[in-house]
Design a protein around this motif. Structure first.
Motif, mmCIF file in Angstrom:
data_model
loop_
_atom_site.group_PDB
_atom_site.id
_atom_site.type_symbol
_atom_site.label_atom_id
_atom_site.label_comp_id
_atom_site.label_asym_id
_atom_site.label_seq_id
_atom_site.Cartn_x
_atom_site.Cartn_y
_atom_site.Cartn_z
ATOM 1 N N PHE A 34 0.409 30.860 -47.721
ATOM 2 C CA PHE A 34 0.452 29.403 -47.685
ATOM 3 C C PHE A 34 1.786 28.886 -47.154
ATOM 4 O O PHE A 34 1.825 27.914 -46.407
ATOM 5 N N ILE A 35 2.874 29.524 -47.550
ATOM 6 C CA ILE A 35 4.187 29.061 -47.096
ATOM 7 C C ILE A 35 4.343 29.288 -45.605
ATOM 8 O O ILE A 35 4.754 28.393 -44.871
ATOM 9 N N GLU A 36 3.994 30.469 -45.119
ATOM 10 C CA GLU A 36 4.127 30.741 -43.686
ATOM 11 C C GLU A 36 3.281 29.778 -42.869
ATOM 12 O O GLU A 36 3.715 29.281 -41.831
ATOM 13 N N ARG A 37 2.091 29.457 -43.358
ATOM 14 C CA ARG A 37 1.208 28.528 -42.634
ATOM 15 C C ARG A 37 1.759 27.106 -42.599
ATOM 16 O O ARG A 37 1.367 26.314 -41.750
ATOM 17 N N SER A 38 2.657 26.788 -43.526
ATOM 18 C CA SER A 38 3.205 25.426 -43.552
ATOM 19 C C SER A 38 4.240 25.199 -42.454
ATOM 20 O O SER A 38 4.556 24.058 -42.136
ATOM 21 N N PHE A 39 4.770 26.267 -41.870
ATOM 22 C CA PHE A 39 5.749 26.139 -40.785
ATOM 23 C C PHE A 39 5.038 25.795 -39.482
ATOM 24 O O PHE A 39 3.946 26.281 -39.211
ATOM 25 N N ARG A 40 5.681 24.993 -38.661
ATOM 26 C CA ARG A 40 5.125 24.583 -37.377
ATOM 27 C C ARG A 40 6.069 25.010 -36.261
ATOM 28 O O ARG A 40 7.267 24.700 -36.310
ATOM 29 N N PRO A 41 5.567 25.689 -35.220
ATOM 30 C CA PRO A 41 6.434 26.108 -34.110
ATOM 31 C C PRO A 41 7.172 24.944 -33.451
ATOM 32 O O PRO A 41 8.309 25.099 -33.018
ATOM 33 N N GLU A 42 6.546 23.766 -33.403
ATOM 34 C CA GLU A 42 7.188 22.620 -32.752
ATOM 35 C C GLU A 42 8.458 22.171 -33.483
ATOM 36 O O GLU A 42 9.318 21.530 -32.893
ATOM 37 N N TRP A 43 8.593 22.512 -34.766
ATOM 38 C CA TRP A 43 9.827 22.186 -35.464
ATOM 39 C C TRP A 43 11.017 22.837 -34.761
ATOM 40 O O TRP A 43 12.073 22.252 -34.634
ATOM 41 N N PHE A 44 10.809 24.066 -34.315
ATOM 42 C CA PHE A 44 11.894 24.837 -33.714
ATOM 43 C C PHE A 44 12.131 24.419 -32.264
ATOM 44 O O PHE A 44 13.260 24.285 -31.835
ATOM 45 N N SER A 45 11.059 24.198 -31.528
ATOM 46 C CA SER A 45 11.225 23.782 -30.134
ATOM 47 C C SER A 45 11.684 22.338 -30.036
ATOM 48 O O SER A 45 12.299 21.945 -29.058
ATOM 49 N N GLY A 46 11.413 21.526 -31.058
ATOM 50 C CA GLY A 46 11.790 20.122 -31.043
ATOM 51 C C GLY A 46 13.124 19.839 -31.708
ATOM 52 O O GLY A 46 13.454 18.686 -31.950
ATOM 53 N N ASP A 47 13.889 20.866 -32.030
ATOM 54 C CA ASP A 47 15.210 20.705 -32.627
ATOM 55 C C ASP A 47 15.152 19.873 -33.905
ATOM 56 O O ASP A 47 15.956 18.979 -34.126
ATOM 57 N N GLN A 48 14.189 20.171 -34.778
ATOM 58 C CA GLN A 48 14.007 19.424 -36.016
ATOM 59 C C GLN A 48 14.526 20.169 -37.235
ATOM 60 O O GLN A 48 14.505 19.634 -38.331
ATOM 61 N N VAL A 49 14.959 21.407 -37.072
ATOM 62 C CA VAL A 49 15.362 22.248 -38.192
ATOM 63 C C VAL A 49 16.880 22.334 -38.252
ATOM 64 O O VAL A 49 17.534 22.557 -37.227
ATOM 65 N N ARG A 50 17.414 22.173 -39.441
ATOM 66 C CA ARG A 50 18.838 22.380 -39.680
ATOM 67 C C ARG A 50 18.956 23.471 -40.740
ATOM 68 O O ARG A 50 18.278 23.415 -41.764
ATOM 69 N N VAL A 51 19.798 24.459 -40.475
ATOM 70 C CA VAL A 51 19.951 25.605 -41.370
ATOM 71 C C VAL A 51 21.383 25.649 -41.886
ATOM 72 O O VAL A 51 22.329 25.499 -41.115
ATOM 73 N N ALA A 52 21.525 25.868 -43.188
ATOM 74 C CA ALA A 52 22.837 26.060 -43.796
ATOM 75 C C ALA A 52 23.074 27.552 -43.946
ATOM 76 O O ALA A 52 22.169 28.295 -44.339
ATOM 77 N N VAL A 53 24.276 27.983 -43.605
ATOM 78 C CA VAL A 53 24.630 29.399 -43.725
ATOM 79 C C VAL A 53 25.862 29.530 -44.614
ATOM 80 O O VAL A 53 26.662 28.602 -44.737
ATOM 81 N N ASP A 54 25.988 30.705 -45.228
ATOM 82 C CA ASP A 54 27.153 30.969 -46.065
ATOM 83 C C ASP A 54 28.245 31.649 -45.239
ATOM 84 O O ASP A 54 28.119 31.771 -44.016
ATOM 85 N N GLY A 55 29.288 32.099 -45.887
ATOM 86 C CA GLY A 55 30.414 32.720 -45.210
ATOM 87 C C GLY A 55 30.078 34.012 -44.490
ATOM 88 O O GLY A 55 30.807 34.440 -43.594
#
Length: 159
Positions: A34-55
């Motif tokens: 269910f979680i994997e299906r909730s992701f949409r490829p257009e989020w990534f191609s449309g620059d809609q995702v912001r990711v936080a990273v640690d050190g």
């Protein structure tokens, strides 16, 4: 960014299992797809995702924002449970504000997990109304005003 897909799916799964109550937790454990299906490829191609990273440059949270005209929708905000209450969620909201401002959106709204109302309130969201969900209970809709970037005058003497 699409290379982070599996990492983000796993991060969302861990955050969901730690943050959602029963029976949602049991449903997600029984149906991990269910979680994997909730992701949409257009989020990534449309620059809609912001990711936080640690050190160590490991992904510790992510947010997904969608355009809608006058207001943007925060579609997802998940933080690794080991990084809760360390400012990661606030940093992701700040990144979403910058993105919404670049898009010219006046507000960001979220259909908030009732367990996250305190967080959303703490970062400036206010209650707007309740929304009936097709496969869930009524959820609160919260909004956040987006400060627009100031237009700087190119004329040194605006008189």
């Amino acid at each position: 960014m699409i290379a982070d897909f599996a990492v983000l799916v796993d991060l969302q799964r861990r955050a969901s299992l730690a943050g959602y109550p029963e029976p949602v937790r049991s449903i997600l454990e029984a149906h991990p797809e269910f979680i994997e299906r909730s992701f949409r490829p257009e989020w990534f191609s449309g620059d809609q995702v912001r990711v936080a990273v640690d050190g160590r440059n490991d992904s510790v949270g992510f947010a997904v924002l969608a355009r809608s005209g006058e207001e943007a929708e925060l579609l997802a905000l998940f933080v690794d449970p080991g990084h809760w209450r360390r400012g990661v969620g606030k940093a992701l909201i700040d990144a979403a504000i910058v993105l919404a401002s670049e898009w010219g959106e006046a507000e960001i709204f979220v259909l908030a997990n009732p367990l996250a109302l305190g967080f959303y309130t703490s970062v400036g969201f206010v209650h707007d109304r309740y929304v009936d969900m097709p496969n869930a209970a009524v959820v609160p809709r919260m909004i956040l005003k987006v400060p627009q970037a100031r237009q700087l005058s190119t004329d040194p003497d605006p008189q």
